[in-house]
Design a protein around this motif. Structure first.
Motif, PDB file in Angstrom:
ATOM      1  N   ALA A   1       0.816  -1.208   0.000  1.00  0.00           N
ATOM      2  CA  ALA A   1       0.000   0.000   0.000  1.00  0.00           C
ATOM      3  C   ALA A   1       0.848   1.255   0.000  1.00  0.00           C
ATOM      4  O   ALA A   1       0.457   2.290  -0.552  1.00  0.00           O
ATOM      5  CB  ALA A   1      -0.920   0.001   1.230  1.00  0.00           C
ATOM      6  N   ALA A   2       2.033   1.169   0.589  1.00  0.00           N
ATOM      7  CA  ALA A   2       2.907   2.339   0.660  1.00  0.00           C
ATOM      8  C   ALA A   2       3.550   2.665  -0.667  1.00  0.00           C
ATOM      9  O   ALA A   2       4.112   3.745  -0.839  1.00  0.00           O
ATOM     10  CB  ALA A   2       3.997   2.112   1.723  1.00  0.00           C
ATOM     11  N   ASP A   3       3.507   1.759  -1.623  1.00  0.00           N
ATOM     12  CA  ASP A   3       4.153   1.984  -2.908  1.00  0.00           C
ATOM     13  C   ASP A   3       3.186   1.607  -4.013  1.00  0.00           C
ATOM     14  O   ASP A   3       3.187   0.499  -4.511  1.00  0.00           O
ATOM     15  CB  ASP A   3       5.434   1.138  -3.009  1.00  0.00           C
ATOM     16  CG  ASP A   3       6.279   1.567  -4.198  1.00  0.00           C
ATOM     17  OD1 ASP A   3       5.829   2.426  -4.970  1.00  0.00           O
ATOM     18  OD2 ASP A   3       7.385   1.033  -4.342  1.00  0.00           O
ATOM     19  N   SER A   4       2.345   2.541  -4.420  1.00  0.00           N
ATOM     20  CA  SER A   4       1.257   2.249  -5.341  1.00  0.00           C
ATOM     21  C   SER A   4       1.738   1.797  -6.698  1.00  0.00           C
ATOM     22  O   SER A   4       0.992   1.195  -7.455  1.00  0.00           O
ATOM     23  CB  SER A   4       0.377   3.492  -5.497  1.00  0.00           C
ATOM     24  OG  SER A   4       1.123   4.579  -6.007  1.00  0.00           O
ATOM     25  N   GLN A   5       3.010   2.076  -7.048  1.00  0.00           N
ATOM     26  CA  GLN A   5       3.473   1.686  -8.375  1.00  0.00           C
ATOM     27  C   GLN A   5       3.588   0.177  -8.510  1.00  0.00           C
ATOM     28  O   GLN A   5       3.738  -0.340  -9.612  1.00  0.00           O
ATOM     29  CB  GLN A   5       4.833   2.331  -8.668  1.00  0.00           C
ATOM     30  CG  GLN A   5       5.961   1.830  -7.789  1.00  0.00           C
ATOM     31  CD  GLN A   5       7.277   2.462  -8.153  1.00  0.00           C
ATOM     32  OE1 GLN A   5       7.487   2.835  -9.286  1.00  0.00           O
ATOM     33  NE2 GLN A   5       8.165   2.599  -7.185  1.00  0.00           N
ATOM     34  N   PHE A   6       3.483  -0.555  -7.407  1.00  0.00           N
ATOM     35  CA  PHE A   6       3.586  -2.005  -7.471  1.00  0.00           C
ATOM     36  C   PHE A   6       2.209  -2.677  -7.459  1.00  0.00           C
ATOM     37  O   PHE A   6       2.134  -3.882  -7.347  1.00  0.00           O
ATOM     38  CB  PHE A   6       4.407  -2.535  -6.286  1.00  0.00           C
ATOM     39  CG  PHE A   6       5.867  -2.278  -6.436  1.00  0.00           C
ATOM     40  CD1 PHE A   6       6.658  -3.119  -7.192  1.00  0.00           C
ATOM     41  CD2 PHE A   6       6.453  -1.172  -5.858  1.00  0.00           C
ATOM     42  CE1 PHE A   6       8.005  -2.878  -7.342  1.00  0.00           C
ATOM     43  CE2 PHE A   6       7.803  -0.936  -6.010  1.00  0.00           C
ATOM     44  CZ  PHE A   6       8.578  -1.780  -6.751  1.00  0.00           C
ATOM     45  N   VAL A   7       1.127  -1.915  -7.533  1.00  0.00           N
ATOM     46  CA  VAL A   7      -0.210  -2.485  -7.440  1.00  0.00           C
ATOM     47  C   VAL A   7      -0.966  -2.288  -8.741  1.00  0.00           C
ATOM     48  O   VAL A   7      -1.097  -1.172  -9.215  1.00  0.00           O
ATOM     49  CB  VAL A   7      -1.005  -1.829  -6.283  1.00  0.00           C
ATOM     50  CG1 VAL A   7      -2.378  -2.459  -6.188  1.00  0.00           C
ATOM     51  CG2 VAL A   7      -0.256  -2.002  -4.973  1.00  0.00           C
ATOM     52  N   GLU A   8      -1.442  -3.365  -9.317  1.00  0.00           N
ATOM     53  CA  GLU A   8      -2.238  -3.274 -10.538  1.00  0.00           C
ATOM     54  C   GLU A   8      -3.008  -4.561 -10.719  1.00  0.00           C
ATOM     55  O   GLU A   8      -2.446  -5.652 -10.664  1.00  0.00           O
ATOM     56  CB  GLU A   8      -1.340  -3.047 -11.754  1.00  0.00           C
ATOM     57  CG  GLU A   8      -2.038  -3.211 -13.092  1.00  0.00           C
ATOM     58  CD  GLU A   8      -3.085  -2.157 -13.372  1.00  0.00           C
ATOM     59  OE1 GLU A   8      -3.956  -2.412 -14.216  1.00  0.00           O
ATOM     60  OE2 GLU A   8      -3.018  -1.088 -12.745  1.00  0.00           O
ATOM     61  N   THR A   9      -4.305  -4.454 -10.898  1.00  0.00           N
ATOM     62  CA  THR A   9      -5.145  -5.595 -11.208  1.00  0.00           C
ATOM     63  C   THR A   9      -6.014  -5.246 -12.397  1.00  0.00           C
ATOM     64  O   THR A   9      -6.645  -4.192 -12.411  1.00  0.00           O
ATOM     65  CB  THR A   9      -6.042  -5.968 -10.009  1.00  0.00           C
ATOM     66  OG1 THR A   9      -5.209  -6.261  -8.893  1.00  0.00           O
ATOM     67  CG2 THR A   9      -6.873  -7.190 -10.334  1.00  0.00           C
ATOM     68  N   SER A  10      -6.055  -6.108 -13.396  1.00  0.00           N
ATOM     69  CA  SER A  10      -6.824  -5.810 -14.593  1.00  0.00           C
ATOM     70  C   SER A  10      -8.306  -5.719 -14.288  1.00  0.00           C
ATOM     71  O   SER A  10      -8.844  -6.472 -13.478  1.00  0.00           O
ATOM     72  CB  SER A  10      -6.582  -6.892 -15.650  1.00  0.00           C
ATOM     73  OG  SER A  10      -7.428  -6.708 -16.751  1.00  0.00           O
ATOM     74  N   ASP A  11      -8.990  -4.777 -14.940  1.00  0.00           N
ATOM     75  CA  ASP A  11     -10.429  -4.628 -14.786  1.00  0.00           C
ATOM     76  C   ASP A  11     -11.189  -5.442 -15.832  1.00  0.00           C
ATOM     77  O   ASP A  11     -12.405  -5.444 -15.845  1.00  0.00           O
ATOM     78  CB  ASP A  11     -10.830  -3.142 -14.927  1.00  0.00           C
ATOM     79  CG  ASP A  11     -10.298  -2.315 -13.764  1.00  0.00           C
ATOM     80  OD1 ASP A  11     -10.219  -2.865 -12.658  1.00  0.00           O
ATOM     81  OD2 ASP A  11      -9.972  -1.140 -13.974  1.00  0.00           O
ATOM     82  N   PHE A  12     -10.452  -6.105 -16.746  1.00  0.00           N
ATOM     83  CA  PHE A  12     -11.112  -6.871 -17.785  1.00  0.00           C
ATOM     84  C   PHE A  12     -11.764  -8.117 -17.194  1.00  0.00           C
ATOM     85  O   PHE A  12     -11.202  -8.776 -16.323  1.00  0.00           O
ATOM     86  CB  PHE A  12     -10.113  -7.300 -18.863  1.00  0.00           C
ATOM     87  CG  PHE A  12      -9.628  -6.155 -19.697  1.00  0.00           C
ATOM     88  CD1 PHE A  12     -10.490  -5.472 -20.529  1.00  0.00           C
ATOM     89  CD2 PHE A  12      -8.293  -5.765 -19.645  1.00  0.00           C
ATOM     90  CE1 PHE A  12     -10.039  -4.420 -21.314  1.00  0.00           C
ATOM     91  CE2 PHE A  12      -7.840  -4.714 -20.424  1.00  0.00           C
ATOM     92  CZ  PHE A  12      -8.712  -4.032 -21.257  1.00  0.00           C
ATOM     93  N   ALA A  13     -12.941  -8.457 -17.700  1.00  0.00           N
ATOM     94  CA  ALA A  13     -13.592  -9.711 -17.310  1.00  0.00           C
ATOM     95  C   ALA A  13     -13.068 -10.819 -18.207  1.00  0.00           C
ATOM     96  O   ALA A  13     -12.900 -10.619 -19.404  1.00  0.00           O
ATOM     97  CB  ALA A  13     -15.097  -9.580 -17.480  1.00  0.00           C
ATOM     98  N   PRO A  14     -12.743 -11.992 -17.651  1.00  0.00           N
ATOM     99  CA  PRO A  14     -12.215 -13.070 -18.481  1.00  0.00           C
ATOM    100  C   PRO A  14     -13.244 -13.541 -19.501  1.00  0.00           C
ATOM    101  O   PRO A  14     -14.445 -13.484 -19.271  1.00  0.00           O
ATOM    102  CB  PRO A  14     -11.881 -14.166 -17.463  1.00  0.00           C
ATOM    103  CG  PRO A  14     -12.740 -13.864 -16.278  1.00  0.00           C
ATOM    104  CD  PRO A  14     -12.900 -12.385 -16.236  1.00  0.00           C
ATOM    105  N   ALA A  15     -12.735 -14.017 -20.642  1.00  0.00           N
ATOM    106  CA  ALA A  15     -13.614 -14.535 -21.687  1.00  0.00           C
ATOM    107  C   ALA A  15     -14.154 -15.892 -21.265  1.00  0.00           C
ATOM    108  O   ALA A  15     -13.688 -16.496 -20.295  1.00  0.00           O
ATOM    109  CB  ALA A  15     -12.818 -14.655 -22.990  1.00  0.00           C
ATOM    110  N   PRO A  16     -15.181 -16.391 -21.960  1.00  0.00           N
ATOM    111  CA  PRO A  16     -15.701 -17.724 -21.650  1.00  0.00           C
ATOM    112  C   PRO A  16     -14.595 -18.767 -21.647  1.00  0.00           C
ATOM    113  O   PRO A  16     -13.649 -18.701 -22.426  1.00  0.00           O
ATOM    114  CB  PRO A  16     -16.701 -17.960 -22.783  1.00  0.00           C
ATOM    115  CG  PRO A  16     -17.122 -16.594 -23.205  1.00  0.00           C
ATOM    116  CD  PRO A  16     -15.912 -15.732 -23.040  1.00  0.00           C
ATOM    117  N   ALA A  17     -14.737 -19.764 -20.765  1.00  0.00           N
ATOM    118  CA  ALA A  17     -13.665 -20.737 -20.555  1.00  0.00           C
ATOM    119  C   ALA A  17     -13.360 -21.556 -21.793  1.00  0.00           C
ATOM    120  O   ALA A  17     -12.264 -22.082 -21.923  1.00  0.00           O
ATOM    121  CB  ALA A  17     -14.025 -21.649 -19.394  1.00  0.00           C
ATOM    122  N   ASP A  18     -14.298 -21.685 -22.706  1.00  0.00           N
ATOM    123  CA  ASP A  18     -14.070 -22.545 -23.856  1.00  0.00           C
ATOM    124  C   ASP A  18     -13.497 -21.791 -25.062  1.00  0.00           C
ATOM    125  O   ASP A  18     -13.401 -22.335 -26.145  1.00  0.00           O
ATOM    126  CB  ASP A  18     -15.373 -23.241 -24.266  1.00  0.00           C
ATOM    127  CG  ASP A  18     -16.486 -22.235 -24.594  1.00  0.00           C
ATOM    128  OD1 ASP A  18     -16.264 -21.022 -24.369  1.00  0.00           O
ATOM    129  OD2 ASP A  18     -17.556 -22.669 -25.057  1.00  0.00           O
TER     130      ASP A  18
END
Length: 393
Positions: free
Chosen positions: A289-306
């Motif tokens: 939390a003290a170093d925001s440059q190391f935090v990133e999570t994609s907002d994309f929803a995964p495509a269907p599993a098949d």
């Protein structure tokens, strides 16, 4: 009395001279020949060894000082990949070395210390990496390292030394005790040969050396100002455990240093794991939390599993299939595409590549910075495809 004249004729040596005594051999390529032979092991400190390797056909190693190689090992029947920075200099191309600290409980470091001797063969991928002074030329450098994070900076120092390049370098290394300083004698030798190369060792405690004349304690901004008063004018390269690098970033920020001239290398995953195991979950969360440059999570929803997508590797001209629920690195390994990797958990950054086209869902654990993501970089170990991909690899 006269002797038989034949006695004085020169005879051919029974010793076969090494092939590298002459013209430089062809370049070693891990994509063509991935096996290296250990030719020497050197004890550096009580728990640190350097392992020297050569190519079986005497090929030359070409790399930039500060880069790393990935060892592909089989330990107790389990395939394990681990990255180690090259400690040797590219100015000695016939051998390549890594310097490894034995980490308590460390699976790979202990295996290397206990099993790799002269004649042992290991599979290697690389060299790779962007942490190198070769890509950031400057009049003056400041090298800051801790523990075995000294290795990439030692490669850079050796390269400057052996090229006769008397660059203005201040090398500040932190260690637990004076007996834990890796390459101490060689650094003193380099300093004695080059007037503009200066070293400073900072030891947490004196240990067994009651007559230690150096600095004890920890690196701080006031201490840095004493060692390198002109640190604001230098290109800074830092390597060491994560808490050390965080402390360095903090003190440089406090001193008003321009981060455009700051470069750091993440430690080996094994050492990260060792440090992390000594911290509570709250400590780790606070550090992230003290170093925001190391935090990133994609907002994309995964495509269907098949859904199946094509992944093209631009440089190697390989194409593979990858399911939408599968990490790209896993799919590449199944298809026989050899890529640098280590932790496979999004922590170490070893599998970082440029995504030329396409989109991925990436959930990492600090191995990539936001600015790198903004530049189109991804970690293949924790990226799942959302479309067909083209990777610059």
């Amino acid at each position: 009395m006269m002797r038989d004249q034949a006695t004085f004729e020169p005879t051919k040596s029974r010793v076969t001279q090494p092939k590298f005594w002459g013209a430089l051999p062809a370049r070693w390529n891990s994509d063509v020949d991935d096996t290296l032979v250990c030719c020497h092991v050197r004890q550096e400190t009580h728990d640190v060894k350097s392992f020297f390797f050569k190519a079986p056909d005497e090929r030359a190693f070409v790399f930039e000082p500060g880069q790393f190689i990935t060892l592909e090992l089989d330990i107790d029947g389990e395939p394990v990949n681990r990255c180690y920075t090259i400690s040797s200099a590219p100015t000695r191309p016939h051998t390549i070395s890594i310097t490894v600290k034995r980490v308590p409980g460390g699976k790979v470091s202990n295996w290397l210390h206990d099993n790799v001797v002269a004649g042992a063969r290991v599979r290697v991928l690389g060299p790779s990496g962007e942490f190198t002074c070769a890509r950031h030329p400057a009049r003056k450098f400041l090298f800051l390292s801790a523990g075995s994070g000294i290795t990439p900076l030692m490669s850079m120092s050796r390269a400057h030394h052996e090229l006769g390049d008397d660059a203005d370098i201040v090398f500040v290394h932190s260690a637990r005790t004076p007996d834990d300083i890796i390459f101490a004698r060689e650094l003193d030798l380099i300093a004695s040969n080059h007037a503009n190369f200066r070293t400073a060792f900072v030891c947490e405690r004196v240990g067994a050396r009651t007559n230690w004349p150096g600095i004890t304690g920890f690196l701080s901004l006031p201490l840095l100002k004493l060692i390198a008063p002109d640190y604001l004018d230098r290109e800074v390269f830092t390597c060491g455990p994560a808490p050390y690098m965080q402390a360095v970033r903090n003190l440089l920020d406090e001193g008003g240093f321009d981060r455009k001239h700051y470069h750091e290398e993440s430690f080996s995953f094994e050492t990260i794991a060792e440090v992390a195991s000594q911290l509570t979950t709250a400590h780790v969360a606070d550090a992230i939390a003290a170093d925001s440059q190391f935090v990133e999570t994609s907002d994309f929803a995964p495509a269907p599993a098949d859904t199946t997508y094509m992944v093209a590797f631009a440089k190697s001209r390989r194409e593979i299939e990858c399911g939408s629920g599968e990490h790209v690195l896993d799919a590449a390994k199944k298809a026989g595409v050899r890529l640098p990797s280590s932790c496979t958990q999004g922590m170490c950054g070893t599998c970082k590549v440029k995504l030329v086209s396409g989109e991925v869902a990436m959930k990492h654990a600090g191995g990539i910075r936001q600015r790198e993501i903004d530049q189109g970089m991804v970690l293949l170990c924790c990226s799942k495809p959302l479309s067909d991909l083209v990777v610059d690899k």
